[in-house]
Scaffold this active site. Structure first.
Site, mmCIF file in Angstrom:
data_model
loop_
_atom_site.group_PDB
_atom_site.id
_atom_site.type_symbol
_atom_site.label_atom_id
_atom_site.label_comp_id
_atom_site.label_asym_id
_atom_site.label_seq_id
_atom_site.Cartn_x
_atom_site.Cartn_y
_atom_site.Cartn_z
ATOM 1 N N GLY B 89 0.864 -1.179 0.000
ATOM 2 C CA GLY B 89 0.000 0.000 0.000
ATOM 3 C C GLY B 89 0.899 1.226 0.000
ATOM 4 O O GLY B 89 1.895 1.248 -0.696
ATOM 5 N N SER B 122 5.798 -5.527 -1.097
ATOM 6 C CA SER B 122 5.808 -4.133 -1.559
ATOM 7 C C SER B 122 6.138 -3.183 -0.399
ATOM 8 O O SER B 122 7.261 -3.216 0.103
ATOM 9 C CB SER B 122 4.477 -3.803 -2.228
ATOM 10 O OG SER B 122 4.550 -2.611 -2.962
ATOM 11 N N ALA B 123 5.204 -2.365 0.076
ATOM 12 C CA ALA B 123 5.491 -1.474 1.206
ATOM 13 C C ALA B 123 5.937 -2.267 2.434
ATOM 14 O O ALA B 123 6.783 -1.803 3.211
ATOM 15 C CB ALA B 123 4.264 -0.629 1.539
ATOM 16 N N HIS B 159 8.784 -3.391 -6.946
ATOM 17 C CA HIS B 159 8.200 -3.018 -8.261
ATOM 18 C C HIS B 159 9.268 -2.371 -9.144
ATOM 19 O O HIS B 159 8.960 -1.438 -9.886
ATOM 20 C CB HIS B 159 7.038 -2.025 -8.099
ATOM 21 C CG HIS B 159 5.871 -2.500 -7.295
ATOM 22 N ND1 HIS B 159 4.830 -3.223 -7.837
ATOM 23 C CD2 HIS B 159 5.577 -2.366 -5.976
ATOM 24 C CE1 HIS B 159 3.934 -3.487 -6.879
ATOM 25 N NE2 HIS B 159 4.373 -2.978 -5.745
ATOM 26 N N GLU B 195 8.921 -6.934 -10.426
ATOM 27 C CA GLU B 195 7.704 -7.691 -10.124
ATOM 28 C C GLU B 195 7.913 -9.158 -10.510
ATOM 29 O O GLU B 195 8.401 -9.442 -11.592
ATOM 30 C CB GLU B 195 6.512 -7.081 -10.865
ATOM 31 C CG GLU B 195 6.198 -5.680 -10.353
ATOM 32 C CD GLU B 195 4.917 -5.092 -10.919
ATOM 33 O OE1 GLU B 195 4.322 -5.688 -11.836
ATOM 34 O OE2 GLU B 195 4.505 -4.018 -10.429
#
Lengths: 242, 242
Positions: B89, B122-123, B159, B195
């Site tokens: 997020g 991700s985050a 990413h 990714e």
């Protein structure tokens, strides 16, 4: 309210040279009364090289340039400035340097009270707004706050980019990122300035200039497209569009 | 050193469902001894909805999920956790919430000293590293610091995206942004996880997993590509590659 701002999305447009795409706007913005422009190269690591680039371009338009890092007292340089230009680069590095050099308040005072014309490009446009919360840059250094110079009461996203429907990349689109900002309470409008566009602010009047549309994001409302030439003055008095 | 980490670049790969592309790695990472996983949904605004998404997916793999926001005492939840998963997020929102809830130190202790397995996506991968300075996200809220949980001594860019030679967009490429980070003093390596890739850390061993290459950026040196399966353990002991 003497404020005069030229807030440019991007320094270089694809296929052109540095500031080529907005040079006529620069000339009419600074006009004939300004002879010297104070350049702030804090957003890039190579301040001398960056100042040379800006100096060469502004020289071709008839203006002399002083690099703020070249003088002993940056605050005094702002006090004496006839015009100010803050260039692009990394927004976090730029904002931290502005605070480190104690020039945030002085720039605000000179622009808002004395009518010194302020031009910003990319990161220099971000720091002119209420906060840097809608920059695209990496947080490579930690500034004391995300609050910026606050020459306008809303946010800008420079280099605004439409999502590519053919992309296989799953990172958030620019629109999704701005939507996440608007999930936070009391967040003002975000003007997405596509490359090629810029905002001219004169007192209480704001006009979209350039060759591309801009997209306005308001918390809880659908986003709206504006053509070049649009009057966006309402953002200066109602930045939440409440 | 009991540390066990699964640091995933992205939660969803193009064409697949949530965590589909790494589900086998998740199963072998948490194994049979872990029955319940503590999920941290702080990076998204809708914590309930996000927890439902994670709960459904983990249920299909045989694990129960507790949302950290569902309990009265988040620190106590970390103290009791058998396994931890921090989802993606907005990285700034996530890091600020981790500090607001006083769980940064406790998560570090549980993972580094007690060997509680930590998965990030991700985050959630960004906050596992030394700092969030190489996140791609917008600074929508102001955390007390960019220093993160520090489970590894270097940075990750999730990413990670190669520049598109056909693009007419003039915003900085990802590589340029990481280079700007490395212009700052004493900055560690940045592992660009494309990714589809992820990093498995077990004690002092780090292995690249997944289906895509990763690109390693070191201050002052050329960047290097690594294939899936590569041993990247050297980053754990020499994060500056000095």
């Amino acid at each position: 309210m003497k404020r005069r701002l030229l807030l440019v999305s991007n320094s270089t447009l694809h296929g052109g040279g540095y500031l080529d795409h907005c040079q006529q706007h620069i000339s009419s913005f600074f006009g004939k009364n300004v002879k010297r422009v104070l350049f702030v190269p804090y957003a890039l690591h190579d301040r001398d090289g960056y100042t040379k680039t800006a100096r060469d371009k502004f020289k071709s338009l008839g203006y002399d340039v002083d690099g703020i890092h070249e003088v002993a007292d940056p605050v005094e340089a702002v006090r004496k400035a006839e015009g100010i230009f803050i260039g692009g680069g990394n927004t976090f590095r730029l904002l931290k340097s502005l605070y480190d050099n104690n020039v945030v308040t002085e720039i605000r005072k000179r622009v808002m009270e004395d009518g010194v014309p302020y031009m910003g490009s990319s990161a220099g446009t971000n720091v002119a707004t209420i906060s840097i919360s809608t920059t695209n840059d990496m947080p490579i250094v930690f500034p004391p706050t995300f609050s910026a110079i606050g020459l306008i009461p809303f946010n800008i996203n420079p280099h605004y980019l439409d999502s590519d429907p053919n992309s296989r990349h799953m990172g958030e689109t620019r629109e999704q990122r701005i939507t996440q900002y608007h999930e936070e309470p009391n967040t003002p409008c975000v003007l997405g300035l596509r490359e090629g566009s810029m905002l001219l602010v004169e007192g209480k009047k704001a006009t979209l200039l350039g060759t591309t549309k801009a997209r306005l994001f308001t918390s809880g409302k659908p986003s709206v497209e504006y053509d070049p030439g649009s009057d966006l003055s309402f953002l200066l008095t109602d930045p939440m569009r409440s």
